[in-house]
Design an enzyme around this catalytic site. Structure first.
Site, PDB file in Angstrom:
ATOM      1  N   HIS A 185       7.695  10.283 -15.415  1.00  0.00           N
ATOM      2  CA  HIS A 185       6.824   9.125 -15.607  1.00  0.00           C
ATOM      3  C   HIS A 185       7.591   7.854 -15.211  1.00  0.00           C
ATOM      4  O   HIS A 185       7.144   7.097 -14.375  1.00  0.00           O
ATOM      5  CB  HIS A 185       6.366   9.088 -17.063  1.00  0.00           C
ATOM      6  N   CYS A 200      -2.646   6.219 -18.405  1.00  0.00           N
ATOM      7  CA  CYS A 200      -1.704   6.543 -17.322  1.00  0.00           C
ATOM      8  C   CYS A 200      -1.611   8.047 -17.053  1.00  0.00           C
ATOM      9  O   CYS A 200      -1.029   8.448 -16.038  1.00  0.00           O
ATOM     10  CB  CYS A 200      -0.322   5.988 -17.647  1.00  0.00           C
ATOM     11  N   HIS A 223       3.842   1.034 -10.891  1.00  0.00           N
ATOM     12  CA  HIS A 223       3.123   1.946 -11.778  1.00  0.00           C
ATOM     13  C   HIS A 223       1.629   1.921 -11.453  1.00  0.00           C
ATOM     14  O   HIS A 223       0.920   0.980 -11.791  1.00  0.00           O
ATOM     15  CB  HIS A 223       3.364   1.514 -13.224  1.00  0.00           C
TER      16      HIS A 223
END
Length: 436
Positions: free
Chosen positions: A313, A178, A352
């Site tokens: 995040h 990520c 995400h």
């Protein structure tokens, strides 16, 4: 406001593809400013076992998979002839390669550069991406055999961009899960600074070639029950998978001035680190996040108290409280609690986007700077009680508000944390007068 140093590393072009059919930075900002929900149902045109997915919670120990995600509407669209690719080769290509080529080309055009003019020049390409299990297994005989050696190679994400434009500088695909796209941007800035390339294209892409991530997170019971990523919210029950792609053009301020290119922002400093050993590899580390933030601030020569916007995040999982702890200890501790820094996450709108999440956050920040406003984060009306917001020096922006410059500039930060344990953090300086 002092003049931008000639050797400052600046962003002069950007492009984006995001859920909801968004394919321009301006439309991206408009959707975020309006608080739009960009989540849609699972795709029915990818041969995914949707019925099995939606029934996984019937398996003992597995969690429910909501019929939801932030998917790219145009992931299957591609003009192979435009990029000099045969139709059969194009079909064998991971769609991440196709989308990356598209956004990279548009990013160059956004900088006011004819992509054909770059042919034969030492231009770097640094793109974040992760394996997504596209197509049949390679160890079979099928009509695409022979094209799959490049079509499914992770390195081809950046390689296809360099090949299509005839670029001869470094061409590197970065996979730090990520944190991939923000790590790629960090590396690209370092390469331009060191003179390895005259300018660089950097960013990341995520297109889910299979439903594998949904199976994994169902088994870990880590998907949001309602199909919405409630970043930093008391109502968070897990994450929501998404897709996206973005690219930025990076060069020195001197190079940008010579070419009369607009400057969207300065990459003032960035750092990448790892959690180290101890906890399981997938568990975030607030201590490591503090270190990477402190390192980026030191590299930028910026006071944490001057950073007004933090694009976090914010996956809606158990990692959110740890992230807020690190932000409070670094940014919040330096601010007057009466004027807290805004913390948000684009994941609350679009899910995400995994390897592309960092560059989507960066483009959000750059657009906030251009529009002199801080956009709202969805679900900010119910902030988590895992930190004391009154004393943390942080706030969740529930509405889109003006963002006045301070001393002629706006400072922001972007975070990305990978499931591999890699953490990336970047400081962005957006002068009111970028021509100075």
């Amino acid at each position: 406001m002092s003049a931008i140093d000639d050797d400052a590393i600046v962003i002069t072009g950007m492009s984006v593809e995001a859920p909801g059919g968004i394919d321009t930075p301006e439309d991206f900002h408009a959707a975020l400013a309006a608080g739009e929900d960009l989540i849609g149902p699972l795709p029915r045109d990818r041969d995914w076992p949707v019925d099995q997915l939606l029934a996984l919670d019937r398996v003992p120990g597995w969690g429910a998979v909501p019929d939801a995600g932030g998917f790219l509407c145009g992931a299957a669209e591609f003009d192979p002839q435009f990029f000099g690719v045969s139709p059969r080769e194009a079909a064998a290509m991971d769609p991440q390669q196709r989308v990356a080529m598209r956004v990279a080309w548009r990013g160059v055009e956004n900088a006011g550069i004819d992509p054909e003019s770059l042919r034969g020049r030492e231009i770097g390409v640094y793109f974040g991406a992760s394996m997504m299990e596209y197509g049949p297994r390679a160890a079979t005989v099928n009509e695409y055999s022979g094209h799959r050696i490049a079509g499914t190679a992770l390195g081809s994400v950046s390689g296809r961009i360099s090949h299509a434009m005839g670029l001869i500088g470094p061409s590197i695909t970065v996979d730090t899960a990520c944190a991939s796209s923000l790590t790629a941007i960090h590396q690209a800035a370092a390469a331009v600074r060191a003179g390895e390339c005259e300018l660089a294209l950097a960013g990341g892409v995520c297109v889910m070639g299979s439903a594998g991530a949904f199976f994994e997170f169902s088994r870990n019971r880590a998907l949001a029950a309602d199909g919405r990523c409630r970043s930093y919210s008391a109502g968070a029950t897990g994450t929501v998978w998404g897709e996206g792609a973005g690219a930025v053009v990076i060069e020195t301020a001197a190079s940008a001035r010579r070419a009369c290119r607009r400057i969207y922002g300065i990459i003032a400093g960035s750092r990448v680190n790892h959690n180290g050993s101890g906890a399981p590899i997938v568990v975030p580390s607030a201590q490591a996040q503090r270190r990477v933030i402190d390192g980026a601030l030191a590299a930028a020569g910026v006071d944490a108290a001057d950073v007004d916007l933090i694009e976090g995040h914010g996956t809606g999982t158990l990692g959110d409280p740890m992230e807020l702890e690190a932000l409070a200890a670094t940014y919040g501790a330096r601010r007057d609690p009466r004027t807290p820094a805004a913390v948000g996450s684009v994941k609350s709108n679009a899910g995400h986007a995994q390897a592309a999440s960092g560059v989507l956050g960066l483009i959000k920040v750059l657009q906030c700077g251009r529009n002199a406003s801080i956009v709202a984060t969805r679900f900010a009306d119910e902030p988590t009680d895992r930190i004391d917001w009154e004393t943390a020096g942080l706030r969740l922006p529930a509405t889109t508000r003006p963002w006045p410059a301070r001393a002629g500039r706006r400072l922001a930060a972007v975070s990305s944390f990978g499931v591999s344990g890699t953490n990336a953090h970047l400081i962005v300086d957006m002068p009111e007068d970028p021509s100075a």
